[in-house]
Design a protein around this motif. Structure first.
Motif, mmCIF file in Angstrom:
data_model
loop_
_atom_site.group_PDB
_atom_site.id
_atom_site.type_symbol
_atom_site.label_atom_id
_atom_site.label_comp_id
_atom_site.label_asym_id
_atom_site.label_seq_id
_atom_site.Cartn_x
_atom_site.Cartn_y
_atom_site.Cartn_z
ATOM 1 N N ASP A 98 44.530 29.561 49.970
ATOM 2 C CA ASP A 98 45.379 28.231 49.597
ATOM 3 C C ASP A 98 47.455 29.411 50.960
ATOM 4 O O ASP A 98 47.432 30.402 49.779
ATOM 5 N N MET A 99 47.566 28.861 51.808
ATOM 6 C CA MET A 99 48.246 29.992 52.642
ATOM 7 C C MET A 99 49.939 28.774 52.990
ATOM 8 O O MET A 99 49.728 27.410 53.611
ATOM 9 N N ARG A 100 51.350 29.417 52.459
ATOM 10 C CA ARG A 100 51.679 28.603 53.404
ATOM 11 C C ARG A 100 51.851 28.767 54.796
ATOM 12 O O ARG A 100 51.319 29.302 55.186
ATOM 13 N N LEU A 101 52.377 27.684 55.978
ATOM 14 C CA LEU A 101 52.466 27.072 57.721
ATOM 15 C C LEU A 101 53.043 28.228 58.068
ATOM 16 O O LEU A 101 52.806 28.393 58.911
ATOM 17 N N LEU A 102 54.649 28.101 57.600
ATOM 18 C CA LEU A 102 55.877 27.849 58.557
ATOM 19 C C LEU A 102 55.644 29.851 58.036
ATOM 20 O O LEU A 102 56.287 30.445 59.675
ATOM 21 N N PRO A 103 54.788 31.043 57.436
ATOM 22 C CA PRO A 103 55.370 31.760 57.369
ATOM 23 C C PRO A 103 54.355 32.820 58.131
ATOM 24 O O PRO A 103 54.552 33.533 59.361
ATOM 25 N N LEU A 104 53.136 31.687 59.085
ATOM 26 C CA LEU A 104 52.248 32.120 59.557
ATOM 27 C C LEU A 104 52.315 32.591 60.786
ATOM 28 O O LEU A 104 52.697 32.988 61.942
ATOM 29 N N LEU A 105 53.535 31.610 61.327
ATOM 30 C CA LEU A 105 54.447 31.534 62.729
ATOM 31 C C LEU A 105 55.232 32.765 63.142
ATOM 32 O O LEU A 105 55.646 32.851 64.390
ATOM 33 N N ARG A 106 55.025 33.139 62.156
ATOM 34 C CA ARG A 106 56.107 34.400 62.136
ATOM 35 C C ARG A 106 55.290 35.496 62.169
ATOM 36 O O ARG A 106 55.639 36.885 62.032
ATOM 37 N N SER A 107 53.911 35.322 61.946
ATOM 38 C CA SER A 107 52.800 36.404 61.700
ATOM 39 C C SER A 107 53.633 37.311 59.788
ATOM 40 O O SER A 107 52.871 38.123 60.291
ATOM 41 N N ASN A 108 53.373 36.245 59.943
ATOM 42 C CA ASN A 108 53.391 36.793 58.049
ATOM 43 C C ASN A 108 52.128 35.794 57.570
ATOM 44 O O ASN A 108 52.176 34.766 57.886
ATOM 45 N N VAL A 109 51.827 36.175 56.140
ATOM 46 C CA VAL A 109 50.728 35.384 55.517
ATOM 47 C C VAL A 109 51.795 35.568 54.442
ATOM 48 O O VAL A 109 51.143 36.844 53.023
ATOM 49 N N HIS A 110 51.792 34.435 53.469
ATOM 50 C CA HIS A 110 52.039 34.053 52.449
ATOM 51 C C HIS A 110 50.625 32.977 51.993
ATOM 52 O O HIS A 110 51.077 31.862 51.642
ATOM 53 N N VAL A 111 49.874 34.205 51.263
ATOM 54 C CA VAL A 111 48.927 32.862 50.270
ATOM 55 C C VAL A 111 49.654 32.603 48.839
ATOM 56 O O VAL A 111 50.231 33.415 47.559
ATOM 57 N N THR A 112 49.493 31.626 48.695
ATOM 58 C CA THR A 112 50.248 30.945 47.306
ATOM 59 C C THR A 112 48.757 31.068 46.057
ATOM 60 O O THR A 112 49.154 30.897 45.055
ATOM 61 N N ALA A 113 47.536 30.454 47.018
ATOM 62 C CA ALA A 113 46.161 31.057 45.286
ATOM 63 C C ALA A 113 45.400 31.635 46.391
ATOM 64 O O ALA A 113 45.483 31.234 47.358
#
Length: 172
Positions: A98-113
């Motif tokens: 499970d990952m956040r959508l907005l950080p993907l637009l900035r080439s970052n991956v934020h996995v919540t789970a």
């Protein structure tokens, strides 16, 4: 007051329609075959091993507003030793990311789970002291060329929570 209420209703309806359209896009465009055609070669390049994926799906509503990626029957194979087949390095029954959508637009991956169900990892060391583990050198035992630097695919990777169920690690 009535005008504000109408604006809020229209805004809410617009968000619902947008989420619905995005969910339909994910369902019909990001098919299992299309996702596997992207994921398997990328994993093989990263791991230096043959990889097979039984199934892959993307869901928007599983952990809304996060994006969820599900991987079924992931196998990382060990190359055969001559004619003899060798057991797989790793098998995983199911993975959910499970990952956040907005950080993907900035080439970052934020996995919540990150949920990993029934992983089985087998480390083997053979008579010649070679192993089925991922090699960090090029063929022939020479160090890999470190003069070539590649730009990272992502600027930052963050993982909030990892859950592993029914895992096994073996050593031969």
């Amino acid at each position: 007051m009535r005008t504000l209420k109408k604006v809020l209703i229209i805004l809410f309806a617009g968000v619902v329609v947008l989420v619905g359209v995005l969910a339909l896009f994910i369902k019909f465009y990001l098919t299992d075959e299309r996702l596997r055609a992207i994921a398997e070669p990328a994993l093989e390049d990263a791991l230096g091993r043959e990889v097979t994926i039984g199934g892959l799906e993307v869901q928007l509503l599983r952990s809304f507003p996060d994006l969820s990626v599900g991987i079924d029957q992931l196998a990382v194979h060990t190359p055969p030793a001559g004619e003899e087949p060798r057991p797989d390095l790793a098998n995983v029954e199911r993975i959910w990311v499970d990952m956040r959508l907005l950080p993907l637009l900035r080439s970052n991956v934020h996995v919540t789970a990150l949920e990993i169900d029934t992983p089985q990892i087998l480390a083997e060391v053979y008579d010649d002291f070679s192993s089925n583990l991922i090699e960090w050198t090029s063929k022939g035992g020479e160090p890999a060329d470190s003069s070539v630097e590649e730009a990272p695919a992502f600027h930052e990777i963050t993982v909030e929570r990892i859950l592993i169920r029914n895992g096994q690690i073996g050593y031969l």
